[in-house]
Design an enzyme around this catalytic site. Structure first.
Site, short mmCIF file in Angstrom:
data_model
loop_
_atom_site.label_atom_id
_atom_site.label_comp_id
_atom_site.label_asym_id
_atom_site.label_seq_id
_atom_site.Cartn_x
_atom_site.Cartn_y
_atom_site.Cartn_z
N CYS A 2 7.73 -8.39 -5.33
CA CYS A 2 8.99 -8.22 -4.61
C CYS A 2 9.80 -7.08 -5.24
O CYS A 2 9.62 -6.72 -6.38
CB CYS A 2 9.81 -9.50 -4.69
SG CYS A 2 8.90 -10.94 -4.16
N ARG A 27 5.44 -0.60 -2.40
CA ARG A 27 4.93 -1.71 -3.22
C ARG A 27 4.28 -2.78 -2.36
O ARG A 27 3.62 -3.67 -2.89
CB ARG A 27 6.09 -2.35 -3.99
CG ARG A 27 6.71 -1.44 -5.03
CD ARG A 27 8.06 -1.97 -5.44
NE ARG A 27 7.99 -3.28 -6.04
CZ ARG A 27 8.13 -3.52 -7.34
NH1 ARG A 27 8.35 -2.53 -8.16
NH2 ARG A 27 8.07 -4.74 -7.82
N TRP A 75 7.40 -10.18 -1.17
CA TRP A 75 5.95 -10.23 -1.04
C TRP A 75 5.60 -11.69 -1.31
O TRP A 75 5.67 -12.15 -2.44
CB TRP A 75 5.30 -9.28 -2.04
CG TRP A 75 3.90 -8.99 -1.66
CD1 TRP A 75 3.49 -8.08 -0.72
CD2 TRP A 75 2.73 -9.61 -2.16
NE1 TRP A 75 2.12 -8.11 -0.62
CE2 TRP A 75 1.63 -9.03 -1.49
CE3 TRP A 75 2.49 -10.58 -3.11
CZ2 TRP A 75 0.32 -9.40 -1.74
CZ3 TRP A 75 1.19 -10.96 -3.36
CH2 TRP A 75 0.11 -10.36 -2.68
N ASN A 101 12.67 -11.83 -8.10
CA ASN A 101 11.29 -11.36 -8.20
C ASN A 101 10.64 -12.14 -9.33
O ASN A 101 11.22 -12.26 -10.39
CB ASN A 101 11.30 -9.85 -8.52
CG ASN A 101 9.90 -9.29 -8.65
OD1 ASN A 101 8.92 -9.94 -8.30
ND2 ASN A 101 9.80 -8.07 -9.14
N GLY A 102 9.45 -12.69 -9.10
CA GLY A 102 8.78 -13.48 -10.14
C GLY A 102 8.37 -14.83 -9.58
O GLY A 102 8.36 -15.04 -8.37
N GLU A 481 -19.93 -5.09 -11.29
CA GLU A 481 -18.56 -4.65 -11.02
C GLU A 481 -18.28 -3.29 -11.68
O GLU A 481 -17.68 -2.42 -11.08
CB GLU A 481 -17.57 -5.72 -11.49
CG GLU A 481 -16.10 -5.36 -11.34
CD GLU A 481 -15.66 -5.10 -9.91
OE1 GLU A 481 -16.44 -5.33 -8.96
OE2 GLU A 481 -14.52 -4.61 -9.74
N LYS A 485 -17.28 0.00 -9.59
CA LYS A 485 -16.03 0.72 -9.87
C LYS A 485 -16.33 2.19 -10.08
O LYS A 485 -15.66 3.07 -9.55
CB LYS A 485 -15.43 0.12 -11.13
CG LYS A 485 -14.03 -0.28 -11.31
CD LYS A 485 -13.20 -0.96 -10.31
CE LYS A 485 -13.81 -1.33 -9.03
NZ LYS A 485 -13.21 -2.29 -8.20
N GLU A 488 -17.74 3.98 -6.73
CA GLU A 488 -16.86 4.11 -5.56
C GLU A 488 -15.79 5.18 -5.74
O GLU A 488 -15.37 5.79 -4.79
CB GLU A 488 -16.26 2.76 -5.14
CG GLU A 488 -15.30 2.12 -6.10
CD GLU A 488 -14.77 0.77 -5.61
OE1 GLU A 488 -14.76 0.51 -4.41
OE2 GLU A 488 -14.34 -0.03 -6.47
N HIS A 504 -39.30 -4.08 -15.04
CA HIS A 504 -40.09 -4.30 -13.81
C HIS A 504 -39.87 -3.17 -12.80
O HIS A 504 -40.16 -3.34 -11.62
CB HIS A 504 -39.74 -5.66 -13.20
CG HIS A 504 -40.11 -6.79 -14.10
ND1 HIS A 504 -41.41 -7.14 -14.37
CD2 HIS A 504 -39.34 -7.61 -14.86
CE1 HIS A 504 -41.44 -8.14 -15.24
NE2 HIS A 504 -40.19 -8.44 -15.56
N LYS A 603 -9.33 -0.10 2.07
CA LYS A 603 -8.83 -1.18 1.23
C LYS A 603 -9.19 -2.54 1.83
O LYS A 603 -9.56 -3.47 1.14
CB LYS A 603 -7.31 -1.05 1.08
CG LYS A 603 -6.67 -2.11 0.21
CD LYS A 603 -7.02 -1.88 -1.24
CE LYS A 603 -6.58 -2.99 -2.16
NZ LYS A 603 -7.38 -3.02 -3.39
#
Ligand code: G6P
Length: 608
Positions: A2, A27, A75, A101-102, A481, A485, A488, A504, A603
């Site tokens: 937020c 944001r 948010w 916010n929080g 991962e 990263k 991409e 193998h 995204k």
């Protein structure tokens, strides 16, 4: 996350608040609102949707008189996006307005206490308890009132508060959530993110946790937790608006990586209570938990990689079979599902088409579904039977970082909770796990603070043509991962291999100078990994190791090393991925790529 703003001075507040909120739009948010003191009342205008709607509704604020006000972009975390859940929130007597916010971790207890005293709640948010708690603690003086309310609040908060009893002031307070105060000519501001006020002033005060600020147009006074005045120095902001929007970072990806200590804390801490993992918020039936005989974890991209770690955790803690599947494979496969199974779908956006399809397929076949999701009110969050939110805040960079680590954290909590409720989590194991989770934010801060290590190694290796990641067990999932990263955003060809499988086939690709990134963070598999490192070195590979601090034996085998503090195996991956995220970032940046928007990628993948 937020956005919080506040204005007090000689000018009309509402247009300034709306303009400041516009600067926080990047944001991510789902609703917006403002509250302005207008004579004997507080005028609140708030609504779900784009800020533009609020601007149209108030004629860019012109329709809202008054020179003292607060504003918010929300948010959603607690309660879906809606007009009612939007901020500001008024106290029952209408004399206090709050933006927050929080996350207030103990809001249910505060709410129950206040309801017992006759308070009525109009939203599902954790934030509304604050305005009513302030009314309940009213001492006739805003600073004293806030200091009386604070000891009851557990969690994180940046607050802006208006009071009709002190209409010439705004009060502000923070704990573990960003908030600064800005001083202009005859006017003062509060803001959660500096760019929102940079066109008015560059003179700001950086607030500390537990400090209260009392703003008038002419001055800003600060008080510590005992109510004593604190002297603070002005900090002059020198950067320009566009760089500030990324919090001073060059890219959103870097900003989001650096937010991880905070997002991990938000995701984990409210769920650890009195030595137990508390996911009662899921409202899973106790009988079902005990009957559970298999878990399917289904997702795409990085969320699938988190799901693989979830599979290991479920099998380790619950001793029942678990399968991790790519959503587009699961839905066209022939998974065996029955009423004692749980289908866990994992998604940052909550809108990934294949994951939605897998969720619907599971529901159609009568299996219970649980979503690990970041975006509140998203399709997946709405359609799943149970939702466990990751509280990572909005993620803007296409390559996920903070949402991925929050997903792992959520899966650790979930598997530990299920085991605990089945009576399978031994006391010592639970204590070790909780200790590891509690230490995580601080250790993550430390690892991210040493980002120059990754930057230096990126400068050594950024021009490689092919990179191979190897690892075993959880380190293999991490390899997937780390490799994703890197490829991409750097566009370097990269593959992840289970280290034992190298011989193998893939080992035939290793030649003089090939870069192999070897992940070896588990004590019990060190010897095996050492063997694999030697295998590739013997074929001329340059080995960059990722090892735990103190493991000098593995480090000595590698040409270069990234080091992370050691944690229990279950929690380790969250720390271990951080240097790999940083490495990918620096390699991509050195290659001059558009780090936040890599070519061909989106995204949120809403097509099948
Ligand atoms: C895209 C994103 C990835 C993400 C994946 C799944 O490919 O670039 O970062 O992991 O989608 O997205 P979701 O929103 O479902 O987690």
């Amino acid at each position: 996350m937020c956005g919080v703003v506040g204005y007090i001075g000689g000018r009309q507040a509402a247009p300034i608040l709306l303009e400041a909120l516009k600067k926080l739009e990047y944001r991510g948010y789902d609703s917006a609102g403002i509250a302005v003191i207008d004579g004997e009342s507080i005028d609140v205008r708030k609504m779900r949707g784009r800020l533009q709607l609020l601007c149209e509704h108030t004629r860019d604020g012109q329709d809202v008189p008054g020179t003292v006000g607060i504003g918010h972009t929300r948010w959603a975390t607690h309660g879906a996006p809606s007009d009612r859940n939007s901020h500001p929130h008024l106290s029952n007597n209408g004399r206090f307005a709050v933006v927050h916010n929080g996350i207030i971790e103990n809001f249910r207890q505060i709410k129950a206490m206040l309801e017992g005293k006759g308070y009525v709640f109009y939203s599902e948010t954790d934030s509304e308890v604050i305005s009513n708690l302030i009314q309940y603690c009213d001492q006739g003086d805003l600073v004293k009132t806030l200091l009386a309310a604070v000891p009851h609040l557990e969690g994180s908060y940046a607050l802006g508060v208006l009071s009709l009893d002190q209409p010439g002031c705004i009060a502000a307070l923070r704990k573990d959530s960003p908030l600064i105060a800005g001083k202009g000519e005859g006017e003062s501001f509060i803001v959660s993110d500096i760019p929102a006020i940079l066109n008015h002033t560059r003179d700001v005060y950086l607030m500390e946790d537990g400090e209260v600020a009392l703003l008038t147009g002419d001055e800003i006074r600060f008080f510590n937790g005992y109510g004593e005045a604190v002297r603070k120095d002005i900090f002059r902001v020198s950067w320009d608006v566009s760089s500030a929007e990324k919090g001073g970072y060059e890219h959103f990806m870097m900003k989001e990586m650096m937010e991880q200590p905070e997002t991990l804390r938000e995701t984990v801490r409210p769920r650890l209570k009195e030595g137990r993992v508390d996911l009662d918020e899921l409202k899973l039936d106790g009988d079902f938990i005990r009957r559970l005989s298999m878990v399917h974890l289904v997702a795409c991209g990085s969320a699938y990689h988190a799901g693989r770690l979830g599979k290991d955790l479920i099998e380790k803690y619950l001793g029942i079979p678990a399968e991790a599947d790519i959503a587009s494979e699961f839905r066209y496969g022939s998974p065996i599902l029955n009423g004692d199974h749980l289908l866990i779908v994992i998604s940052q956006s909550g809108e990934t088409a294949d994951t939605i399809a897998a969720l619907r397929e599971g529901r159609r076949r009568g299996v219970k579904t649980l979503a690990v999701v970041n975006v509140v009110g998203s399709t997946i969050a709405r359609e799943a039977d149970h939702v466990l939110y990751t509280w990572a805040g909005p993620e803007i960079a296409v390559a996920t970082t903070k949402a991925y680590t929050a997903q792992i954290a959520a899966l650790i909590l979930l598997s530990a909770y299920l085991a605990q409720e089945r009576g399978q989590l031994a006391e010592a194991e639970r204590a070790e796990l909780i200790e590891g989770l509690e230490k995580l934010p601080e250790l993550a801060r430390r690892v991210l603070g040493e980002k120059e290590q990754a930057q230096y190694l990126a400068s050594r290796y950024f021009n490689r043509g092919d990179v191979y990641f190897i690892g075993r067990g959880i380190d293999y999932s991490l390899s997937l991962e780390g490799s994703l990263k890197l490829k991409e955003i750097s566009y370097i060809h990269s593959e992840a291999q289970a280290a034992g499988e190298l011989k193998h086939g893939t080992i035939s690709l290793i030649e003089q100078g090939t870069l192999v990134i070897a992940i070896s963070t588990q004590k019990r598999l060190r010897e095996k990994m050492a063997g694999n490192i030697q295998e590739v070195k013997a074929r001329g590979a340059a080995v960059l190791g990722l090892v735990t601090e103190g493991d000098e034996v593995s480090a000595a085998l590698c040409d270069d090393c990234l080091r992370v503090p050691a944690l229990p195996d279950a929690v380790q991956p969250i720390l271990s991925i951080l240097p790999l995220q940083l490495l990918a970032y620096y390699v991509a940046a050195l290659r001059g790529n558009d780090v936040d928007k890599p070519r061909n990628l989106a995204k949120s993948v809403t097509v099948e």
